[in-house]
Motif scaffolding. Structure first.
Motif, PDB file in Angstrom:
ATOM      1  N   GLN A 124       0.914  -1.353  -0.007  1.00  0.00           N
ATOM      2  CA  GLN A 124       0.009   0.242  -0.039  1.00  0.00           C
ATOM      3  C   GLN A 124       0.831   1.322   0.073  1.00  0.00           C
ATOM      4  O   GLN A 124       0.377   2.419  -0.564  1.00  0.00           O
ATOM      5  N   ALA A 125       2.225   1.181   0.484  1.00  0.00           N
ATOM      6  CA  ALA A 125       2.892   2.436   0.296  1.00  0.00           C
ATOM      7  C   ALA A 125       3.845   2.446  -0.759  1.00  0.00           C
ATOM      8  O   ALA A 125       4.032   3.689  -1.243  1.00  0.00           O
ATOM      9  N   TYR A 126       4.039   1.328  -1.302  1.00  0.00           N
ATOM     10  CA  TYR A 126       5.298   1.530  -2.503  1.00  0.00           C
ATOM     11  C   TYR A 126       4.372   1.424  -3.945  1.00  0.00           C
ATOM     12  O   TYR A 126       4.934   1.842  -4.835  1.00  0.00           O
ATOM     13  N   LEU A 127       3.317   0.655  -3.843  1.00  0.00           N
ATOM     14  CA  LEU A 127       2.506   0.703  -5.339  1.00  0.00           C
ATOM     15  C   LEU A 127       2.232   1.910  -6.083  1.00  0.00           C
ATOM     16  O   LEU A 127       2.628   2.061  -7.113  1.00  0.00           O
ATOM     17  N   PRO A 128       1.831   2.992  -5.333  1.00  0.00           N
ATOM     18  CA  PRO A 128       1.364   4.209  -5.722  1.00  0.00           C
ATOM     19  C   PRO A 128       2.961   4.715  -6.707  1.00  0.00           C
ATOM     20  O   PRO A 128       2.719   5.455  -7.674  1.00  0.00           O
ATOM     21  N   LEU A 172       1.273   8.179  -9.003  1.00  0.00           N
ATOM     22  CA  LEU A 172       0.283   8.408  -7.868  1.00  0.00           C
ATOM     23  C   LEU A 172       0.857   8.668  -6.385  1.00  0.00           C
ATOM     24  O   LEU A 172       0.018   9.217  -5.649  1.00  0.00           O
ATOM     25  N   GLU A 173       1.915   8.304  -6.257  1.00  0.00           N
ATOM     26  CA  GLU A 173       2.753   8.712  -4.948  1.00  0.00           C
ATOM     27  C   GLU A 173       2.499  10.127  -4.770  1.00  0.00           C
ATOM     28  O   GLU A 173       2.373  10.717  -3.430  1.00  0.00           O
ATOM     29  N   ALA A 174       2.709  11.072  -5.669  1.00  0.00           N
ATOM     30  CA  ALA A 174       2.722  12.288  -5.540  1.00  0.00           C
ATOM     31  C   ALA A 174       1.257  12.958  -5.710  1.00  0.00           C
ATOM     32  O   ALA A 174       0.880  14.068  -5.126  1.00  0.00           O
ATOM     33  N   ALA A 175       0.654  12.187  -6.424  1.00  0.00           N
ATOM     34  CA  ALA A 175      -0.885  12.872  -6.675  1.00  0.00           C
ATOM     35  C   ALA A 175      -1.727  12.390  -5.852  1.00  0.00           C
ATOM     36  O   ALA A 175      -2.440  13.546  -5.531  1.00  0.00           O
ATOM     37  N   LEU A 176      -1.846  11.372  -5.001  1.00  0.00           N
ATOM     38  CA  LEU A 176      -2.887  11.051  -4.168  1.00  0.00           C
ATOM     39  C   LEU A 176      -2.948  11.846  -3.080  1.00  0.00           C
ATOM     40  O   LEU A 176      -3.983  12.224  -2.515  1.00  0.00           O
TER      41      LEU A 176
END
Length: 559
Positions: free
Chosen positions: A462-466, A505-509
């Motif tokens: 859940q932390a690295y997939l974005p 998505l890590e930056a977008a979410l």
């Protein structure tokens, strides 16, 4: 029908069968018998790679230090002139620095952390060019006084082999990761004659799951690696122990619980020392503008200076570990050697010289256990078991906390020593050390290394997939039937609310937490010209893609 036509038909049939087999391997490999043959071949190749690496280190150590038995390296080194002990690590560091400077982008040797990263975020692939250079650099390091272990470079070298195969068969993510696990299991098994621990190490540390579909091929590869080791060295353990004696269960269990907690703290201190030394080395290099290719040579000079007085730090340290496991060191010597090994390991790692951390953690753990045992048996001589048992327990507890792998480390300690009668004491200490250490670092040394590079694997998928999902593949373009209102997009861009198409998505979410339903997606140019609007990323689309990635990961881990 002519004989030539018959041969032609048979050839076509064979080619078609091969193509079908490759297609099955690419898309449904773990469920196919052919996959097991690929796993066996990778296991054999990785086993030979580990064997050649080990023999290469032994040959170079014999050449540089004149030792007839590499297991007694520091005893031979004591007889060398002091200037030779100083010069050898410097020359080795210089060679390592040049190799890594030429063949890697950052001058850093690849190791287990990079294999874990490749398994999680790169479909089971690792860097091949940098990996081969790192293996050579680590071999030189271990042969010329570097104070690390051989398992790190061997694991990455095996991963290079599986990467080559994955690229040839165009393996998908699941198949690529399984083949990577096969290579790692075989390499560990071949290095330490530990087939059970090799298989579990690949599952627990590298793949970080115990999926049934991966188990059979990994076990096959692990067995292949062990066979290669035993063909060369025979069915012998790395360490030979004296009789350990029975555990005085009721009276002594609190002592092993306390040893586990102490070992966890020692493991954390070991890891923190490496990270502190690395940060200090980066600061010095930045302030002095030291060429990165010279950094390993400086570290080599520091190691040589220590080794003049304490040659015990040279290499893997099997001789000192054996002395600790057999109780042949005094309390003062055990403490001093543990501290010096930690310092030497930190210097080697911070000097970017390459190598692994497992073998040094075994040495520090054995010395820790022996020190604890000497005190415990001195205070309570009537209810104490042997010093060997305390050293063995400490060895497993420190190594397990460093690797973040209590299951495979417990088993590898048993397989390294051949002592299966003291399982309860080792398991109790290992559980306490890993529970404590995992709270003080990001679960393990390897995952903390990755966290320091802003690669967030410790918290789970859940932390690295974005970070693996690019916005360009999720956004709605301007010509989409359900595209965002273009005028509203430009208003948001004027307000500073937008995101680059190359981001993830890590930056977008986190940006959606302000309450917006979509974010304009732009292309940013280097010449400070106005951004070009490409489309918009909708919150609902981002969540759908994220959920699908989570579901796919869960399906792989539970299949």
């Amino acid at each position: 029908m002519s004989k030539r036509s018959l041969v032609s038909q048979q050839l076509d049939y064979a080619l078609t069968t091969c193509r079908d087999g490759l297609r099955l391997l690419r898309h449904r490999g773990p469920n196919q018998i052919q996959f097991w043959f690929i796993a066996l071949a990778i296991g054999i190749a990785a086993g030979f790679a580990a064997l050649f690496f080990r023999k290469g280190v032994n040959a170079l150590q014999t050449y540089f230090y004149g030792t007839e038995d590499v297991r007694l390296l520091h005893s031979f080194a004591e007889m060398l002139p002091w200037y030779m002990i100083l010069i050898i690590p410097i020359l080795g560091g210089l060679a390592v620095g040049i190799i890594l400077h030429v063949f890697t982008k950052d001058g850093r040797a690849r190791s287990v952390a990079d294999v874990i990263h490749g398994a999680a975020m790169n479909d089971g692939r690792v860097e091949t060019r940098a990996g081969l250079a790192s293996a050579l650099a680590s071999m030189i390091t271990l042969s010329t006084g570097g104070s690390t272990g051989r398992e790190g470079p061997v694991v990455h070298l095996a991963a290079v082999i599986s990467t080559w195969v994955n690229r040839r068969i165009l393996a998908d993510g699941v198949t690529g990761r399984d083949l990577l696990g096969c290579a790692v299991a075989a390499a560990v098994s071949a290095s330490f004659n530990a087939p059970i621990a090799g298989a579990l190490f690949a599952l627990e540390v590298v793949l970080r799951h115990f999926a049934v579909h991966a188990f059979a091929p990994i076990v096959i590869a692990s067995a292949a690696g062990t066979v290669i080791n035993r063909l060369e060295f025979g069915d012998v353990t790395e360490f030979t122990l004296a009789t350990t004696g029975a555990v005085q269960f009721y009276q002594e269990m609190p002592a092993y619980l306390l040893l586990g907690l102490m070992s966890g703290l020692i493991a954390v201190a070991l890891m923190k020392a490496i990270f502190w030394a690395d940060d200090f080395g980066n600061l010095v290099q930045e302030k002095t503008r030291l060429p990165r290719w010279l950094r390993p040579a400086i570290a080599g000079a520091m190691l040589g200076g220590i080794a003049i007085f304490y040659p015990h730090i040279i290499g893997v340290g099997y001789e000192t570990t054996s002395l600790a496991l057999t109780g042949q060191l005094t309390l003062w010597n055990a403490i001093v050697f543990a501290v010096l090994k930690t310092v030497a390991l930190a210097i080697t790692m911070a000097g970017r010289m390459g190598g692994g951390i497992f073998s040094p953690s075994l040495m520090v753990g054995a010395l820790t256990g022996l020190s604890f045992g000497l005190i415990a048996t001195g205070v309570f001589p009537d209810v104490s078991s042997s010093l060997t048992l305390y050293a063995l327990t400490g060895m497993g507890a420190v190594a397990a906390a460093v690797l973040g792998a209590p299951i495979s480390t417990t088993l590898i300690v048993f397989e390294l020593t051949g002592d299966w009668q003291t399982g309860l004491a080792v398991m109790v200490a290992v559980s306490m050390s890993t529970a404590l250490a995992s709270r003080l670092v990001d679960r393990s040394f390897f995952l903390t290394q990755l966290e320091r590079r802003d690669i967030h694997l410790a918290a789970g998928p859940q932390a690295y997939l974005p970070a693996m999902l690019r916005i360009s593949g999720v956004m709605r373009t301007k010509d989409d039937p359900h595209a965002a209102n273009e005028d509203r997009c430009w208003e948001m861009i004027g307000e500073g609310t937008y995101i680059d198409a190359n981001a993830t998505l890590e930056a977008a979410l986190p940006m959606f937490e302000t309450g917006v339903n979509f974010i304009p997606v732009v292309t940013l140019s280097a010449d400070a010209s106005p951004p070009e609007l490409l489309g918009a990323l909708f919150h609902v689309d981002a969540l759908k893609v994220y959920n699908r990635a989570l579901a796919a990961t869960a399906a792989e881990e539970h299949s």
